[in-house]
Each structure stands twice: as C-alpha cells, then as structure tokens.
Design an enzyme around this catalytic site. Structure first.
Site, PDB file in Angstrom:
ATOM      1  N   THR A 189       0.847  -1.204   0.000  1.00  0.00           N
ATOM      2  CA  THR A 189       0.000   0.000   0.000  1.00  0.00           C
ATOM      3  C   THR A 189       0.876   1.246   0.000  1.00  0.00           C
ATOM      4  O   THR A 189       1.705   1.434   0.889  1.00  0.00           O
ATOM      5  CB  THR A 189      -0.933  -0.014   1.231  1.00  0.00           C
ATOM      6  OG1 THR A 189      -1.821  -1.122   1.081  1.00  0.00           O
ATOM      7  CG2 THR A 189      -1.747   1.271   1.330  1.00  0.00           C
ATOM      8  N   ARG A 230      -9.406  11.461  10.809  1.00  0.00           N
ATOM      9  CA  ARG A 230     -10.806  11.450  10.350  1.00  0.00           C
ATOM     10  C   ARG A 230     -11.674  12.022  11.465  1.00  0.00           C
ATOM     11  O   ARG A 230     -11.663  11.475  12.583  1.00  0.00           O
ATOM     12  CB  ARG A 230     -11.239  10.019  10.042  1.00  0.00           C
ATOM     13  CG  ARG A 230     -10.525   9.487   8.845  1.00  0.00           C
ATOM     14  CD  ARG A 230     -10.635   7.983   8.678  1.00  0.00           C
ATOM     15  NE  ARG A 230      -9.432   7.528   8.024  1.00  0.00           N
ATOM     16  CZ  ARG A 230      -8.553   6.672   8.527  1.00  0.00           C
ATOM     17  NH1 ARG A 230      -8.754   6.108   9.700  1.00  0.00           N
ATOM     18  NH2 ARG A 230      -7.468   6.349   7.859  1.00  0.00           N
ATOM     19  N   HIS A 273      -7.967   4.968  -1.001  1.00  0.00           N
ATOM     20  CA  HIS A 273      -8.113   4.461   0.364  1.00  0.00           C
ATOM     21  C   HIS A 273      -9.551   4.660   0.857  1.00  0.00           C
ATOM     22  O   HIS A 273      -9.799   4.899   2.035  1.00  0.00           O
ATOM     23  CB  HIS A 273      -7.115   5.168   1.297  1.00  0.00           C
ATOM     24  CG  HIS A 273      -6.556   4.281   2.377  1.00  0.00           C
ATOM     25  ND1 HIS A 273      -5.441   3.496   2.207  1.00  0.00           N
ATOM     26  CD2 HIS A 273      -6.972   4.049   3.646  1.00  0.00           C
ATOM     27  CE1 HIS A 273      -5.184   2.839   3.317  1.00  0.00           C
ATOM     28  NE2 HIS A 273      -6.111   3.154   4.217  1.00  0.00           N
TER      29      HIS A 273
HETATM   30  C1  LIG Z   1     -11.792   0.540   8.458  1.00  0.00           C
HETATM   31  C2  LIG Z   1     -10.866   0.520   7.284  1.00  0.00           C
HETATM   32  C3  LIG Z   1      -9.538   0.124   7.476  1.00  0.00           C
HETATM   33  C4  LIG Z   1      -8.668   0.099   6.382  1.00  0.00           C
HETATM   34  N1  LIG Z   1      -7.391  -0.370   6.576  1.00  0.00           N
HETATM   35  C5  LIG Z   1      -6.581  -0.541   5.507  1.00  0.00           C
HETATM   36  C6  LIG Z   1      -5.339  -1.219   5.653  1.00  0.00           C
HETATM   37  O1  LIG Z   1      -4.981  -1.677   6.737  1.00  0.00           O
HETATM   38  N2  LIG Z   1      -4.571  -1.354   4.554  1.00  0.00           N
HETATM   39  C7  LIG Z   1      -4.937  -0.860   3.319  1.00  0.00           C
HETATM   40  O2  LIG Z   1      -4.194  -1.001   2.349  1.00  0.00           O
HETATM   41  N3  LIG Z   1      -6.131  -0.266   3.158  1.00  0.00           N
HETATM   42  C8  LIG Z   1      -6.966  -0.107   4.210  1.00  0.00           C
HETATM   43  N4  LIG Z   1      -8.192   0.451   4.040  1.00  0.00           N
HETATM   44  C9  LIG Z   1      -8.608   0.887   2.701  1.00  0.00           C
HETATM   45  C10 LIG Z   1      -9.264  -0.279   1.960  1.00  0.00           C
HETATM   46  O3  LIG Z   1      -8.340  -1.283   1.662  1.00  0.00           O
HETATM   47  C11 LIG Z   1      -9.910   0.169   0.635  1.00  0.00           C
HETATM   48  O4  LIG Z   1      -8.954   0.864  -0.122  1.00  0.00           O
HETATM   49  C12 LIG Z   1     -11.130   1.062   0.846  1.00  0.00           C
HETATM   50  O5  LIG Z   1     -11.882   0.652   1.957  1.00  0.00           O
HETATM   51  C13 LIG Z   1     -12.007   0.998  -0.413  1.00  0.00           C
HETATM   52  O6  LIG Z   1     -13.065   1.888  -0.328  1.00  0.00           O
HETATM   53  P1  LIG Z   1     -14.542   1.508   0.173  1.00  0.00           P
HETATM   54  O7  LIG Z   1     -14.455   1.381   1.647  1.00  0.00           O
HETATM   55  O8  LIG Z   1     -15.347   2.673  -0.266  1.00  0.00           O
HETATM   56  O9  LIG Z   1     -14.909   0.231  -0.502  1.00  0.00           O
HETATM   57  C14 LIG Z   1      -9.096   0.499   5.102  1.00  0.00           C
HETATM   58  C15 LIG Z   1     -10.437   0.881   4.935  1.00  0.00           C
HETATM   59  C16 LIG Z   1     -11.316   0.879   5.993  1.00  0.00           C
HETATM   60  C17 LIG Z   1     -12.738   1.269   5.760  1.00  0.00           C
END
Ligand SMILES: Cc1cc2nc3c(=O)[nH]c(=O)nc-3n(C[C@H](O)[C@H](O)[C@H](O)COP(=O)(O)O)c2cc1C
Length: 412
Positions: free
Chosen positions: A186, A195, A306
């Site tokens: 990532t 946030r 993200h």
């Molecule tokens: C609660 C939460 C924690 C996340 N933690 C990570 C993470 O640890 N690593 C990462 O690469 N992306 C993380 N993301 C981003 C997600 O991998 C992804 O890019 C994103 O949720 C996609 O958008 P959406 O929630 O609208 O589907 C996180 C997203 C959320 C909602």
C-alpha cells in the site's frame, strides 16, 4: 503465476438463477442492498466502532461522497437482442479463477466493528471464491488466514523501515511460507491523517475506555457475544515483534512508532526482487506512477484513494482509472476500489477497464448488520447485482463489458 489446479468452478447461489426459500432469499428480503446493511450496522455495533468503519477524511466525509458520486455519474448504455443465457461473472486474475470481479479490500482493525471479523471475512471469501486481502494490521495471523482461505488469500503490507525493513521482510517471508501468492504494497498512506468522526471518539490518539464507550458497548449485545467468543481485537501479526505479552496500548504505540511512510520506488523494487509470487501496488492515482510501478516488474495495480479515508481532495479512482488503463493496461492487471457498493458499480469499473474491484466498507457494514453471516451476504448481493447488471447491458461475460458504450464525462 499460473495455477490451473485452482481453476475450480466457483459456487454461487444466485437470486437471479435460483428462486425459493433459501437463507439468502430471506436475508435478501430484509437487506436487499448494501445500503440496507449499512443502516442496520449503525444500529447494531457500538457507535465508536461504526464511526471508525464509516467515517472519511475531511469535513462531512467529502472524499467518500466524491467516490460515490463519481461512480453514480458513470452511465452504461445497454445493447439488446444479443444475450442467449445468464451472464457469467467469473474472472481470471493472475492465472487463477475467481467467482466474480469483486474482492475484500485489506482493512486494519475490522474486529473493532465485529470481533472475529478477519476470520469471518476470510471464510466467506474462500467459500465464494473471491480474493481476500489480509491487512498488516488485521486481527488474525497470516498463518491462520492461510489455513482458512488457502485459495483466495492475498497479503497487504505497510512500511516498517527500521533495521533495513526487517519486519516487512519477515512478514512477507511468513506470507510466502504460508502459501500466499499475492503481495499488495500500500503506497497511499505516506502520512497519518485524522478522520473527524474517529477523532470525536478518541480513536485518533491513545484509545481509552471511558463511560461513553462503555455505554455504547452495553447497547450492542451481539457485538459483546462475538467479543466473548473471539477476544479483544489486536494486531495479531505484529505481536511477535512487540513481545508476546504486549498490552493493547503497547501494540498501538508500536504501530504508531514503527509503521508508516510511503514506500519509495527503490523499496518497491527490493520487495519485487524478494517476493516470488504476484506483486500488486495499491493506491495508484497517476498514470506515471503506474508506469514506474510496471517498469519495476509489478504485476498489478489497485487504483484507490483508500476509500476516501486519507484526504478528501484526492480524485475518485473511477475517474482516474481510464488514463491508468490506457497507460499500462496492456502490461499489468489494473484493479480498482473506493466507493463500490453495488453490482452496477462493479460493472462500471470493469467497463472502464478494471480487471476486478474491491470493496472495504461494504463488508464492514455486512459484519455490523449480520455478524458472521454478513460477509457472505455482501458477496451474494454484489454477485447477484453484477450478474443482473451484465444481463441488463447485454454483456455475456465480464470481459464483454469492455465493449460497452460508456458515458463518463468526469474522466481525467
Ligand atoms: C476501516 C478501514 C480500514 C482500512 N485499513 C486498511 C489497511 O490496513 N490497509 C490498506 O491497504 N487499506 C486499508 N483500508 C482501505 C481499503 O483497503 C480500501 O482501499 C477502501 O476501503 C475501499 O473503499 P470503500 O471502503 O469505499 O470500498 C481500510 C479501509 C477501511 C474502511
């Protein structure tokens, strides 16, 4: 990497193709869309946990709303009189067959939303044959997920630079030893941002249990039962590096101190040299970054902001996608996430060149609404909706979406 042994035909109980009284049909009556699950999750999990999952960067979740609006703005023009049978949703990614162009995005701390989340997500993904990406800061170990989701397990890595990346290299060696075939680096968290909806519950700093949090937990009996079954959420993969008996506060301190910063391209190259399987970078929004990644030997890219959680000024990935596909689409697998909530969104992204999509929050809402059963229901909904959208548009297969007429004014 090609592994034809894994090209088993995916199992999916489709509402489009199967009517009747199945458990799915019952769930579908109560929760016929991902947005219905979101509303239920808000009622069912402790409020701070919902805010953690649901909140985005900026005032009023502006980045999240941009992702949704940008997807909504993509219009697909149907062609009729061409489809003899139900469309097929299955796809091939890096030599393996998956049930649909849908995957579970990596998420840190999903067990805050529903204790045991990582296991429930991994099980549902394996059952339905869609990719499941375990986060570095997920709540289950690499080794456990490899057992539960052997065919669909991808591992996501954040950056640990100390001691010449000793922790990062060790985590990837563990993933490789456990049989994981796909590593996701990532790139899109170069800094920690705040946030607002998390900050108001104290989640941006050292998390403290206070009377308000206790009240919120007390109002969530299903969540408490899952907590008793699965234990307090922790960063399961990092325990070895902090020390076996580390408290939650010590683990949080370790993550804040040791993890972070954007991978440099030089570092991406070093991981490429070490990792023997498929390598993906996540968080790409600029075609030139896509070009550099591909020149380093990266196999796939996830176009992502993200999920609107970093800063609200980033473009929506669906708008950035076409230029990136034009730049590297013939040399790498381009995928997309951020804002996907329906099969129509999935098909919009595929029509604009994504090989597959991932969703994050949709799966957390499913967990919040239905606990253990939630991830499976989200998968079923998204697959059914994808199949319906393909059928409506006259596309027999996911690949056929590439020939659809798309109206997409906002493309970069
Ligand atoms: C609660 C939460 C924690 C996340 N933690 C990570 C993470 O640890 N690593 C990462 O690469 N992306 C993380 N993301 C981003 C997600 O991998 C992804 O890019 C994103 O949720 C996609 O958008 P959406 O929630 O609208 O589907 C996180 C997203 C959320 C909602």
């Amino acid at each position: 990497m090609h592994d034809t042994a894994a090209l088993a035909s995916p199992q999916h109980k489709s509402l489009v193709s199967h009517s009747g009284n199945s458990r799915y049909a019952k769930l579908h009556r109560r929760f016929p869309s991902v947005d219905h699950l979101r509303r239920q999750a808000r009622r069912r999990v402790p409020y701070f946990a919902f805010e953690y999952a649901d909140g985005g960067a900026g005032s009023d979740d502006a980045g999240i709303k941009r992702n949704w609006a940008a997807l909504d703005a993509v219009e697909l023009v149907p062609r009729y009189g061409v489809m003899p049978s139900l469309p097929a949703c299955d796809i091939e990614l890096f030599g393996r067959r998956y049930a649909a162009p849908i995957g579970i995005a990596p998420m840190g701390g999903p067990s805050i939303v529903w204790p045991g989340a990582d296991m429930y997500l991994a099980r549902a993904a394996q059952r339905s044959r869609i990719p499941y990406v375990l986060s570095t800061v997920g709540g289950a170990t690499i080794e456990r997920i490899a057992e539960i989701a052997a065919d669909v397990f991808w591992f996501q890595l954040y950056r640990f630079a100390r001691n010449d990346h000793a922790i990062g290299f060790d985590l990837t060696a563990r993933a490789q030893a456990a049989g994981c075939r796909t590593l996701v680096l990532t790139l899109d968290v170069p800094v920690r941002t705040t946030r607002p909806r998390e900050a108001t519950h104290g989640l941006a700093g050292a998390f403290e249990i206070n009377p308000a949090i206790i009240m919120q937990i007390a109002r969530a009996p299903g969540w408490i039962v899952s907590l008793c079954k699965n234990g307090i959420p922790r960063f399961a993969n990092l325990r070895d590096y902090v020390g076996g008996g580390a408290t939650l506060a010590e683990l949080l301190g370790f993550v804040r101190r040791e993890m972070g910063g954007a991978f440099t391209w030089e570092e991406v190259g070093r991981y490429r040299e070490r990792w023997k399987g498929t390598m993906v970078v996540k968080g790409i929004l600029h075609p030139q970054d896509a070009e550099i990644a591909v020149s380093l030997g990266v196999d796939g890219l996830i176009v992502s902001n993200h999920g609107g959680r970093q800063i609200e000024a980033l473009p929506a990935p669906i708008d950035a996608l076409p230029a990136i596909v034009r730049q590297v689409g013939n040399r790498a697998t381009v995928m997309m996430d951020s804002g996907v909530r329906s099969g129509s969104d999935v098909v919009r992204a595929c029509a604009l060149g994504a090989a597959t999509t991932f969703a994050g929050k949709a799966f957390l809402w499913g967990l919040g609404a239905l606990g253990e059963e939630g991830p499976g229901h989200v998968i079923d909904l998204l697959i059914d909706e994808t199949q319906a959208a393909l059928g409506q548009l006259g596309a027999h297969t996911v690949t056929a979406t590439r020939s659809l007429s798309v109206r997409h004014a906002a493309a970069l």
